[in-house]
Design a protein around this motif. Structure first.
Motif, PDB file in Angstrom:
ATOM      1  N   THR A  27     -17.023 -52.933  16.758  1.00 32.25           N
ATOM      2  CA  THR A  27     -17.981 -52.287  15.720  1.00 32.25           C
ATOM      3  C   THR A  27     -18.444 -53.067  14.339  1.00 32.25           C
ATOM      4  OG1 THR A  27     -16.334 -51.061  14.654  1.00 32.25           O
ATOM      5  CG2 THR A  27     -17.349 -50.133  16.669  1.00 32.25           C
ATOM      6  N   SER A  30     -21.644 -54.696  15.133  1.00 33.28           N
ATOM      7  CA  SER A  30     -22.640 -54.021  16.212  1.00 33.28           C
ATOM      8  C   SER A  30     -24.236 -53.518  15.650  1.00 33.28           C
ATOM      9  CB  SER A  30     -21.928 -52.468  16.514  1.00 33.28           C
ATOM     10  OG  SER A  30     -21.662 -51.710  15.680  1.00 33.28           O
ATOM     11  N   HIS A  34     -27.435 -54.762  17.228  1.00 34.62           N
ATOM     12  CA  HIS A  34     -28.515 -53.846  17.767  1.00 34.62           C
ATOM     13  C   HIS A  34     -29.896 -54.474  17.456  1.00 34.62           C
ATOM     14  CE1 HIS A  34     -25.528 -50.268  18.102  1.00 34.62           C
ATOM     15  NE2 HIS A  34     -25.448 -51.168  19.297  1.00 34.62           N
ATOM     16  N   VAL A  48     -29.593 -43.815  18.232  1.00 37.13           N
ATOM     17  CA  VAL A  48     -28.672 -44.327  18.848  1.00 37.13           C
ATOM     18  C   VAL A  48     -27.367 -43.685  18.176  1.00 37.13           C
ATOM     19  CG1 VAL A  48     -26.660 -46.254  19.051  1.00 37.13           C
ATOM     20  CG2 VAL A  48     -29.189 -46.463  19.633  1.00 37.13           C
ATOM     21  N   GLY A  49     -27.377 -43.790  16.775  1.00 40.85           N
ATOM     22  CA  GLY A  49     -26.387 -42.899  16.067  1.00 40.85           C
ATOM     23  C   GLY A  49     -26.349 -41.266  16.369  1.00 40.85           C
ATOM     24  N   LEU A  52     -24.520 -40.569  19.595  1.00 41.03           N
ATOM     25  CA  LEU A  52     -23.374 -40.756  19.185  1.00 41.03           C
ATOM     26  C   LEU A  52     -22.662 -39.577  18.851  1.00 41.03           C
ATOM     27  CD1 LEU A  52     -20.750 -42.411  19.592  1.00 41.03           C
ATOM     28  CD2 LEU A  52     -21.162 -43.483  17.402  1.00 41.03           C
ATOM     29  N   SER A  55     -22.852 -36.649  21.073  1.00 41.28           N
ATOM     30  CA  SER A  55     -22.087 -36.465  22.155  1.00 41.28           C
ATOM     31  C   SER A  55     -20.587 -36.180  21.738  1.00 41.28           C
ATOM     32  CB  SER A  55     -21.752 -38.114  22.727  1.00 41.28           C
ATOM     33  OG  SER A  55     -23.157 -38.373  23.036  1.00 41.28           O
ATOM     34  N   GLU A  90     -22.004 -51.554  26.338  1.00 42.93           N
ATOM     35  CA  GLU A  90     -23.056 -51.667  25.207  1.00 42.93           C
ATOM     36  C   GLU A  90     -23.229 -53.295  25.078  1.00 42.93           C
ATOM     37  OE1 GLU A  90     -23.131 -50.513  20.384  1.00 42.93           O
ATOM     38  OE2 GLU A  90     -21.775 -49.627  21.775  1.00 42.93           O
ATOM     39  N   GLN A 103     -23.234 -45.151  23.841  1.00 42.52           N
ATOM     40  CA  GLN A 103     -22.677 -43.992  22.964  1.00 42.52           C
ATOM     41  C   GLN A 103     -22.390 -42.838  23.446  1.00 42.52           C
ATOM     42  OE1 GLN A 103     -23.326 -45.791  19.840  1.00 42.52           O
ATOM     43  NE2 GLN A 103     -24.030 -47.369  21.382  1.00 42.52           N
ATOM     44  N   GLY A 107     -18.397 -42.227  22.754  1.00 42.27           N
ATOM     45  CA  GLY A 107     -18.305 -40.894  21.793  1.00 42.27           C
ATOM     46  C   GLY A 107     -17.402 -40.053  22.719  1.00 42.27           C
ATOM     47  N   GLU A 233     -25.984 -40.517   9.176  1.00 42.78           N
ATOM     48  CA  GLU A 233     -26.532 -41.605  10.024  1.00 42.78           C
ATOM     49  C   GLU A 233     -27.690 -42.543   9.579  1.00 42.78           C
ATOM     50  OE1 GLU A 233     -25.877 -42.509  12.992  1.00 42.78           O
ATOM     51  OE2 GLU A 233     -23.986 -41.172  12.727  1.00 42.78           O
ATOM     52  N   ARG A 237     -26.554 -46.312   9.949  1.00 42.03           N
ATOM     53  CA  ARG A 237     -27.506 -47.359  11.036  1.00 42.03           C
ATOM     54  C   ARG A 237     -28.680 -48.015  10.380  1.00 42.03           C
ATOM     55  NH1 ARG A 237     -24.738 -47.120  15.859  1.00 42.03           N
ATOM     56  NH2 ARG A 237     -23.592 -45.269  15.559  1.00 42.03           N
TER      57      ARG A 237
END
Length: 279
Positions: A27, A30, A34, A48-49, A52, A55, A90, A103, A107, A233, A237
């Motif tokens: 990570t 990561s 991305h 994406v965040g 996650l 989830s 990923e 994710q 997650g 987030e 992100r």
């Protein structure tokens, strides 16, 4: 060490070290991956965040049922294999759709581990002072995290996919080792009489809700976690994209943009180790 008679405390420390190493490796860069390889825009990064976080929120209660009714060891093992699978997806498939799906997978794996790991070691080593056990586990995790940041940064300078794929592979390897060495001798289910999966789920949810209602500290922790999750987030992100697009990152010898993010993570981990040592 590699036998089912291994002491749970040793297995716990091994888990915290290796898992933190693998997760940090996967990570640390990561978001850079991305941005530069998958080429996500700002909206996609936040999405994406959000996937996650959502989830983790949705799966936390049903996965907790596995740990509380069937086996905490089994829950941790499932989580490790899902983590590994998610990281491999990923890193190996640099597409927006697969990153989103990854994710959900890792997650979900995280929810199988959180809580179950702590409950497992507390029941297996019930004669040990848990504050010292958790503190030592945290320190082992921090050491593994620092090593993971270093390895992830070095590998990321070669190929940004490499640390994510290797981090996922290490999670799968740790899962296989834990199948062999992780004991569970003191587990007792939260509900002795089973009434079917759905009724057991509802009964366990009400039981846990009763614990929370009777403890103001738990309510406060839930509120803090909710607010932190809602607020995180945008920073998590978009801060990397902001650094890469809107700031001038000096290139000093080997300190390119990828390496700088490793250095920043190392500083953060160092402060975490210092804080835990002071505590």
């Amino acid at each position: 060490m590699f036998s089912k008679n291994s002491k749970a405390y040793s297995v716990y420390l091994l888990f915290r070290f290796v898992f933190s190493l693998a997760a940090s490796m996967a990570t640390v860069l990561s978001i850079v991956y991305h941005l530069e390889v998958v080429q996500l825009d700002a909206f996609q990064l936040v999405l994406v965040g959000t996937v996650l976080e959502t989830s983790c929120f949705l799966f936390e209660i049903p996965t907790g049922v596995v740990a509380d009714l069937y086996s905490r060891r089994r829950s941790v093992l499932i989580g490790m294999f899902l983590y590994g699978l998610g990281f491999l997806m990923e890193g190996a498939l640099p597409w927006f759709a697969t990153v989103l799906l990854a994710q959900v997978v890792w997650g979900c794996g995280d929810t199988f581990i959180t809580g179950a790991l702590e409950a497992w070691i507390a029941s297996e080593e019930e004669d040990k002072p848990m504050d010292k056990v958790f503190l030592r586990g945290s320190q082992m995790g921090q050491i593994g995290g620092v090593l993971g940041v270093v390895l992830g940064t070095l590998l990321g300078n070669i190929n940004l996919q490499m640390p994510i794929i290797l981090g996922g592979s290490l999670c799968l390897l740790l899962g296989l080792v834990l199948v062999r060495i992780m004991p569970e001798t003191n587990f007792s289910p939260a509900i002795e009489e089973r009434q079917g999966l759905l009724k057991d789920f509802v009964c366990l949810f009400k039981l846990n809700l009763g614990f929370v209602k009777g403890a103001p500290v738990l309510l406060a922790l839930l509120a803090i976690t909710l607010c932190g999750g809602l607020a995180s987030e945008g920073f998590d992100r978009l801060s990397t994209a902001h650094f890469l697009d809107d700031t001038v990152i000096p290139v000093i010898g080997p300190l390119n943009s990828v390496t700088w993010f490793g250095v920043i993570s190392l500083i953060g981990n160092g402060l975490g180790i210092l804080a835990s040592q002071l505590l």
